[in-house]
Design a protein around this motif. Structure first.
Motif, mmCIF file in Angstrom:
data_model
loop_
_atom_site.group_PDB
_atom_site.id
_atom_site.type_symbol
_atom_site.label_atom_id
_atom_site.label_comp_id
_atom_site.label_asym_id
_atom_site.label_seq_id
_atom_site.Cartn_x
_atom_site.Cartn_y
_atom_site.Cartn_z
ATOM 1 N N ARG A 39 -6.760 8.069 6.001
ATOM 2 C CA ARG A 39 -5.621 7.690 5.174
ATOM 3 C C ARG A 39 -5.844 6.287 4.636
ATOM 4 O O ARG A 39 -6.708 5.557 5.112
ATOM 5 C CB ARG A 39 -4.336 7.731 5.994
ATOM 6 N N GLU A 40 -5.007 5.935 3.666
ATOM 7 C CA GLU A 40 -5.122 4.620 3.036
ATOM 8 C C GLU A 40 -3.724 4.073 2.763
ATOM 9 O O GLU A 40 -2.817 4.809 2.398
ATOM 10 C CB GLU A 40 -5.892 4.782 1.727
ATOM 11 N N VAL A 64 0.325 5.145 -0.478
ATOM 12 C CA VAL A 64 -0.114 5.845 0.727
ATOM 13 C C VAL A 64 -0.938 7.025 0.252
ATOM 14 O O VAL A 64 -0.463 7.829 -0.555
ATOM 15 C CB VAL A 64 1.071 6.336 1.581
ATOM 16 N N TRP A 66 -4.366 10.015 1.069
ATOM 17 C CA TRP A 66 -5.148 10.798 2.012
ATOM 18 C C TRP A 66 -6.459 11.154 1.344
ATOM 19 O O TRP A 66 -6.475 11.677 0.226
ATOM 20 C CB TRP A 66 -4.404 12.074 2.401
ATOM 21 N N GLY A 75 -2.448 10.659 -3.363
ATOM 22 C CA GLY A 75 -1.353 10.012 -2.658
ATOM 23 C C GLY A 75 -0.118 9.816 -3.499
ATOM 24 O O GLY A 75 0.031 10.376 -4.583
ATOM 25 N N ASN A 181 -7.931 1.360 5.312
ATOM 26 C CA ASN A 181 -8.076 2.776 5.665
ATOM 27 C C ASN A 181 -7.823 2.912 7.156
ATOM 28 O O ASN A 181 -8.196 2.057 7.932
ATOM 29 C CB ASN A 181 -9.480 3.277 5.330
#
Length: 182
Positions: A39-40, A64, A66, A75, A181
């Protein structure tokens, strides 16, 4: 020295010291960045002010995402902007957009291109759809932490026909921020 200048100096110093830290830790560039499934989170900001600080704007954007693969992230992005107007009404607006970005390479510097689609709402704007294309650069200062610069070409629309009509009347939006991340 104002807060933005202090932050900018701290950001530049951190970015310039990161390669030395990484080399001292024995890390190589292939250890930087996300893998599929990661994720980020990013946080970016912008602002302006008149010389007397009686008119100004401030905006913040959070993402946000993925990673669908090592190079593709999808995201949700939320942006909020506020304007303080001397002798006028203060206004705010926001936008919520879904996005997909494709990153090139697997090194510390990762350029990317993408697209977004969502809605814009608030004071001084008509609640409507917003779409755009974007390009940017993420520079990893640590294995999972990066500095982000992004430019988005955005246009508003009410329908498919108005999207086609309005694509030439868009505007550029720029952000600078940091992310990680996990």
């Amino acid at each position: 020295m104002n807060t933005i200048k202090k932050f900018s100096i701290a950001l530049c110093v951190s970015a310039s010291l990161a390669p030395a830290y990484i080399q001292a830790q024995g890390m190589s560039s292939h250890e930087f960045g996300p893998k599929a499934g990661d994720r980020e989170f990013t946080l970016s900001g912008a602002g302006t002010s008149s010389k007397d600080f009686d008119n100004g704007t401030f905006g913040v954007s959070g993402d946000v995402g993925w990673f669908l693969s090592d190079q593709t992230v999808a995201g949700v992005r939320q942006s909020i902007n506020y304007a303080s107007v001397d002798n006028g009404d203060d206004v705010w607006n926001g936008s919520t957009r879904g996005y997909v970005d494709y990153h090139f390479g697997r090194h510390q510097a990762r350029p990317f291109v993408g697209a977004s689609l969502g809605g814009i709402y608030g004071d001084g704007v008509k609640d409507t759809g917003i779409a755009g294309l974007e390009l940017g650069l993420k520079y990893y200062v640590l294995p999972s932490t990066f500095i982000l610069a992004r430019a988005e070409y955005q246009f508003l629309f009410d329908s498919g026909d108005s999207a086609e009509d309005n694509i030439d009347d868009g505007a550029w939006a720029y952000v600078l921020g940091m992310g990680f991340n996990y």
